[in-house]
Design an enzyme around this catalytic site. Structure first.
Site, PDB file in Angstrom:
ATOM      1  N   GLY A   1      42.208  54.692  26.601  1.00 49.68           N
ATOM      2  CA  GLY A   1      43.366  54.459  27.436  1.00 49.68           C
ATOM      3  C   GLY A   1      44.699  54.812  26.776  1.00 49.68           C
ATOM      4  O   GLY A   1      44.796  55.321  25.693  1.00 49.68           O
TER       5      GLY A   1
ATOM      6  N   GLY B   1      49.154  54.095  27.233  1.00 48.67           N
ATOM      7  CA  GLY B   1      50.052  53.409  27.683  1.00 48.67           C
ATOM      8  C   GLY B   1      51.525  53.794  27.222  1.00 48.67           C
ATOM      9  O   GLY B   1      51.686  54.595  26.299  1.00 48.67           O
ATOM     10  N   GLY B   2      52.425  53.021  27.500  1.00 49.85           N
ATOM     11  CA  GLY B   2      54.020  53.272  26.895  1.00 49.85           C
ATOM     12  C   GLY B   2      54.112  53.135  25.555  1.00 49.85           C
ATOM     13  O   GLY B   2      54.650  53.861  24.746  1.00 49.85           O
ATOM     14  N   PHE B   3      53.111  52.154  24.887  1.00 49.63           N
ATOM     15  CA  PHE B   3      53.094  51.724  23.605  1.00 49.63           C
ATOM     16  C   PHE B   3      52.772  53.018  22.626  1.00 49.63           C
ATOM     17  O   PHE B   3      52.763  53.361  21.679  1.00 49.63           O
ATOM     18  CB  PHE B   3      52.289  50.723  23.462  1.00 49.63           C
ATOM     19  CG  PHE B   3      52.389  49.994  22.004  1.00 49.63           C
ATOM     20  CD1 PHE B   3      53.290  49.146  21.379  1.00 49.63           C
ATOM     21  CD2 PHE B   3      51.390  50.264  20.969  1.00 49.63           C
ATOM     22  CE1 PHE B   3      53.180  48.679  20.178  1.00 49.63           C
ATOM     23  CE2 PHE B   3      51.597  50.106  19.640  1.00 49.63           C
ATOM     24  CZ  PHE B   3      52.616  49.017  19.217  1.00 49.63           C
ATOM     25  N   GLY B   4      51.336  53.530  23.307  1.00 50.33           N
ATOM     26  CA  GLY B   4      50.762  54.602  22.510  1.00 50.33           C
ATOM     27  C   GLY B   4      49.218  54.598  23.120  1.00 50.33           C
ATOM     28  O   GLY B   4      48.782  53.915  24.016  1.00 50.33           O
ATOM     29  N   PRO B   5      48.299  55.436  22.411  1.00 43.79           N
ATOM     30  CA  PRO B   5      46.959  55.530  22.780  1.00 43.79           C
ATOM     31  C   PRO B   5      46.440  54.034  22.177  1.00 43.79           C
ATOM     32  O   PRO B   5      46.735  53.474  21.529  1.00 43.79           O
ATOM     33  CB  PRO B   5      46.316  56.499  21.928  1.00 43.79           C
ATOM     34  CG  PRO B   5      47.136  56.600  21.027  1.00 43.79           C
ATOM     35  CD  PRO B   5      48.680  56.315  21.336  1.00 43.79           C
ATOM     36  N   VAL B   6      45.159  53.908  23.162  1.00 44.72           N
ATOM     37  CA  VAL B   6      44.334  52.549  22.795  1.00 44.72           C
ATOM     38  C   VAL B   6      42.881  53.087  22.399  1.00 44.72           C
ATOM     39  O   VAL B   6      42.278  53.985  23.011  1.00 44.72           O
ATOM     40  CB  VAL B   6      44.178  51.743  23.980  1.00 44.72           C
ATOM     41  CG1 VAL B   6      43.326  50.490  23.635  1.00 44.72           C
ATOM     42  CG2 VAL B   6      45.611  51.352  24.425  1.00 44.72           C
TER      43      VAL B   6
ATOM     44  N   LYS C   1      45.608  49.248  19.574  1.00 50.31           N
ATOM     45  CA  LYS C   1      46.723  50.034  20.122  1.00 50.31           C
ATOM     46  C   LYS C   1      47.483  50.742  18.998  1.00 50.31           C
ATOM     47  O   LYS C   1      47.708  50.137  17.926  1.00 50.31           O
ATOM     48  CB  LYS C   1      47.740  49.037  20.726  1.00 50.31           C
ATOM     49  CG  LYS C   1      47.456  48.681  22.099  1.00 50.31           C
ATOM     50  CD  LYS C   1      48.853  47.792  22.604  1.00 50.31           C
ATOM     51  CE  LYS C   1      48.657  47.680  24.335  1.00 50.31           C
ATOM     52  NZ  LYS C   1      49.803  46.828  24.592  1.00 50.31           N
TER      53      LYS C   1
ATOM     54  N   ASP D   1      55.446  42.360  33.961  1.00 48.84           N
ATOM     55  CA  ASP D   1      54.809  43.766  34.259  1.00 48.84           C
ATOM     56  C   ASP D   1      53.331  43.402  34.620  1.00 48.84           C
ATOM     57  O   ASP D   1      52.549  44.040  34.388  1.00 48.84           O
ATOM     58  CB  ASP D   1      54.909  44.572  33.074  1.00 48.84           C
ATOM     59  CG  ASP D   1      54.428  46.039  33.303  1.00 48.84           C
ATOM     60  OD1 ASP D   1      54.641  46.340  34.789  1.00 48.84           O
ATOM     61  OD2 ASP D   1      54.113  46.859  32.794  1.00 48.84           O
TER      62      ASP D   1
END
Length: 818
Positions: free
Chosen positions: A509, A511-516, A530, A627
């Site tokens: 995945g 997200g805004g944080f980065g890849p998972v 994460k 969120d």
């Protein structure tokens, strides 16, 4: 005498009829087609599509002395979408469009000279030329729907729904847009917009031979970085790429006029007709900012756009002309600091969330059979970087770049990882990193990480609740009781081994944080990791919240944070692994949704409600998630729901009811009206989001992007309409069939509608919600009008959101509910 009066009356009637015809000459032929031997006279006749939405005729641009055969909207102030003789105009309106017995379509001037014609279609029986409701002018045989020629294959400056932009290898046809010369001159202008196939497919705007804009390349699931494939509530794009053709096309919502135009200045724009305001609204423009200008930062430079465009050199590179860079002249680009990159222990540095470099033929190599892309690039001393792409046939391919890396920028969406070749000396460096223009400086962020280590180092140090909150909330606004935090710290090498060195094939995945990444520890425990991206706009408060807040939350319906790792420039969060991914993975897929039977959906709804009640009332802290959405609901191996992603969460005092922020975060379609419009959030903001999730679960439909042929309501409005009409069960997902209890389904729908009511005061608390879901005897009130229940109701000053997906930070002016 009587006969004389009758004759006079007949003469008067004839003269009146003649005068009427003379006043409205262009209505003398209001048909949509002509046959062999027939013609359209430019001065008096037109073709009108059957649905009365497009016109074919002769037009005269304002301020021009020439006239052209073209197609335009019938009920919209003259907006021309196609021009036949754009480079060979009429000098007056006496032109004539004809079709002969062989199907040859020709535009003749007043002397019979040919100004424009189509290629010979071959032998045609009973040819018909017809203007379709799509705005497409076609040639076909009478009784056949096969087009022997169509104007859609020869676009001017406009792309309409259903048109194709790109290549057909069978015919050799390359459909591209060519701008007008100027606003009032439809002759071929300086700019073209096309799909380029030399290398990886990418959209390119050129001024003659010079590239002025380039989308990122096609990477299998979309176009890297900016590009015209951003789905909205009224615009549904697609890209077809196979051995026979590569083209872009799109559809629009019912009764909505959308057009894409390459204007005379070389800007590619998407417009939407606002019928109540009678104007064209600009949905987006490319290039959108200075970073979109091709090669803005030169070779080996990376562009970041905040308030202005700024350039940095990639890892291992430095400005070629430092003096020019100090004066913000970046076009000379960057050069290597250390050229020992061939057989000298060199490696790669990852740059995340970027639009991939120019991928034209001589710059890239695509190999669909290589498993180890990094090793392949290392084996070739000329290879500068590599990346991975998803193949249309399944699996992944290896993309390697040569000669130069050009036109790279950080992007908020559709960004990829680029692995840049650097010398061994760069791999050992801990202070030579790519500077990213984000709201928090690198120094302050690293300082924060040191602070977090001091908080959590496993020494059972006590921290006050205030240390878990964004700076916008003061210590006096949060829980004052001291808390104890214990959190395991993982060794970086342990995580690296568990994730197979953060292999692309372990990536699950983004997200805004980065890849998972998925990983497996030596003990056999599966984990999800994460990894903070270098270009992430998140990080400071989000990382602190995620570590220090969720460490104090323990509930079977909340995802569990196992620990974290900070190693040099790496920041990692380690979670329990959720085998069945997220709820949207099942709910919004036509095949997988069928596995979500009614009882399981009901269990998921109740599980989410219990987790949210724990956050709002039963945990040691009083937390607003902010969120909540289906993609943040993870499913374990038994399909039990777990709420995740607490980076945006906030703590409330026991007696606090509502607060306000200038930084609105969340996702369109799930945000409550008072939060999206005014920045006011409370426990009832989460209740609204929960209500949206409930209605999405029972219907199997997304709130944003929902369309119904009978109205312009979104899912919330559609559900409310059906409820008021007494037809609530029509909302149910067709994949469920009849395998559900009507009373349970209606109760869920009613609860969902109560949660999404416009007024936050009228929404129930999560305690009431859970009681209503679990008790068949509890009487429920009738829901009132939902908030944001109209999918499109815009005034001339509104800003129409361009995305239907997550927007991690938006201003309070972006949404307007009616």
């Amino acid at each position: 005498m009587g006969e004389e009066l009758i004759c006079r009356w007949k003469l008067s009637a004839f003269l009146f009829l003649w005068a009427t015809i003379a006043l409205f000459p262009r209505k003398s032929l209001a048909i949509d087609s002509i046959k062999a031997g027939e013609s359209v006279n430019g001065s008096t006749q037109i073709l009108v599509s059957a649905a009365q939405n497009f016109v074919l005729g002769i037009f005269n641009p304002q301020g021009s002395k020439f006239q052209y055969l073209g197609i335009w909207y019938k009920n919209i102030p003259q907006t021309v979408v196609w021009v036949a003789n754009r480079d060979n105009p009429l000098v007056n309106s006496s032109g004539r469009l004809t079709v002969n017995g062989e199907g040859k379509i020709t535009l003749l001037n007043e002397t019979g000279g040919v100004l424009w014609s189509i290629p010979s279609p071959g032998k045609v029986e009973q040819p018909v030329v017809q203007l379709l409701n799509t705005g497409n002018l076609v040639l076909r045989e009478s009784g056949s729907e096969n087009y022997l020629w169509q104007s859609f294959d020869y676009p001017s400056d406009t792309l309409l729904p259903g048109m194709k932009l790109g290549w057909d290898s069978k015919t050799g046809m390359n459909r591209k847009l060519t701008s007008w010369k100027s606003t009032n001159d439809p002759s071929s202008g300086d700019f073209t917009y096309s799909v380029e196939m030399d290398g990886l497919p990418q959209f390119v705007v050129r001024r003659g031979p010079i590239t002025t804009f380039r989308s990122g390349p096609w990477y299998g699931n979309g176009f890297s970085g900016s590009g015209p494939l951003r789905k909205t509530a009224i615009y549904f794009p697609k890209f077809t790429y196979n051995a026979h053709e590569a083209f872009y096309s799109y559809d629009a919502g019912n009764d909505i006029s959308v057009r894409l135009v390459l204007n005379a200045a070389g800007l590619f724009q998407q417009f939407y007709w606002v019928d109540d305001g009678k104007y064209w609204y600009t949905l987006y423009t490319l290039p959108g900012d200075r970073c979109d200008v091709y090669g803005f930062c030169g070779d080996f430079g990376v562009c970041t756009f905040s308030l202005t465009a700024e350039c940095d050199c990639m890892a291992g590179f430095e400005p070629k002309s430092p003096d020019d860079w100090e004066k913000f002249r970046w076009s000379d680009g960057c050069v290597r600091r250390d050229n020992r990159t061939c057989g000298n222990g060199e490696g790669f540095k990852r740059i995340s969330n970027v639009k991939l470099p120019d991928s034209s033929g001589y710059l890239v190599n695509v190999n669909t059979s290589i498993d180890d892309c990094e090793a392949t690039c290392l084996d070739n001393c000329s290879c500068l970087a590599y990346g991975l792409m998803e193949l249309p046939t399944g699996g992944y391919g290896c993309v390697t770049w040569f000669h130069k890396l050009r036109d790279v920028k950080f992007v908020l969406q559709n960004g990829q990882d680029l692995y840049v070749r650097v010398a061994a000396s760069e791999l050992d460096s801990t202070n030579k990193k790519l500077t990213v223009a984000i709201s928090v400086s690198v120094a302050s962020f690293l300082g924060l990480l040191v602070l977090v280590i001091c908080f959590i180092l496993g020494r059972r140090r006590k921290v006050r609740g205030g240390n878990m909150i964004s700076p916008e909330i003061t210590l006096g606004e949060i829980h004052s009781q001291e808390k104890e935090v214990e959190m395991p710290i993982y060794d970086f090498r342990t995580i690296e081994i568990a994730t197979n060195s953060f292999s692309f094939w372990n990536k699950i995945g983004e997200g805004g944080f980065g890849p998972v990444y998925k990983g497996k520890l030596s003990c056999g425990q599966e984990i999800a990791v994460k990894r903070l991206a270098e270009g992430s706009g998140q990080g400071k408060s989000e990382f602190r919240n995620e570590v220090l807040l969720i460490s104090q939350l323990q509930h079977r319906n909340l995802v569990k944070l196992l620990g974290f790792c900070i190693h040099q420039q790496e920041t990692l969060l380690v979670y329990e692994y959720m085998q069945n991914k997220s709820l949207d993975y099942f709910l919004f897929d036509d095949k997988r949704r069928a596995s979500l039977k009614w009882q399981k959906r009901l269990d998921i709804i109740i599980g989410i409600a219990r987790g949210l009640l724990y956050l709002h009332r039963d945990s040691r802290l009083r937390i607003i998630h902010r969120d909540l959405k289906v993609s943040n609901i993870l499913l374990d191996n038994e399909m039990n729901p777990k709420i995740s992603d607490f980076g945006m969460a906030r703590i409330f005092e026991e007696d606090q009811t509502m607060t306000k922020t200038k930084r609105v975060v969340g996702t369109y379609g799930y945000m409550s009206p008072e939060y999206a419009l005014d920045g006011c959030f409370s426990l009832k903001s989460d209740v609204f989001s929960f209500g949206v999730i409930v209605l999405e679960i029972v219907s199997g439909k997304k709130n944003r992007g929902f369309f119904h042929e009978d109205h312009q309501l979104n899912l919330l409005g559609h559900a409310w309409k059906l409820w008021n009409e007494g037809n609530g069960l029509e909302l149910m997902d067709a994949a469920l069939g009849d395998e559900f209890q009507g009373s349970e389904a209606l109760r869920c729908i009613q609860v969902g509608l109560l949660c999404v009511q416009q007024s936050s005061d009228e929404r129930p608390t999560m305690w009431s919600v859970l009681s209503m879901l679990e008790s068949e005897d509890m009487l429920l009130s009738q829901p009132k009008q939902p908030g944001f229940y109209m999918e499109r109701m815009f005034s001339k000053t509104d800003k129409l959101p361009a995305e239907t997906s997550t927007s991690n930070e938006v201003t309070v002016t972006l949404l307007h509910g009616r």
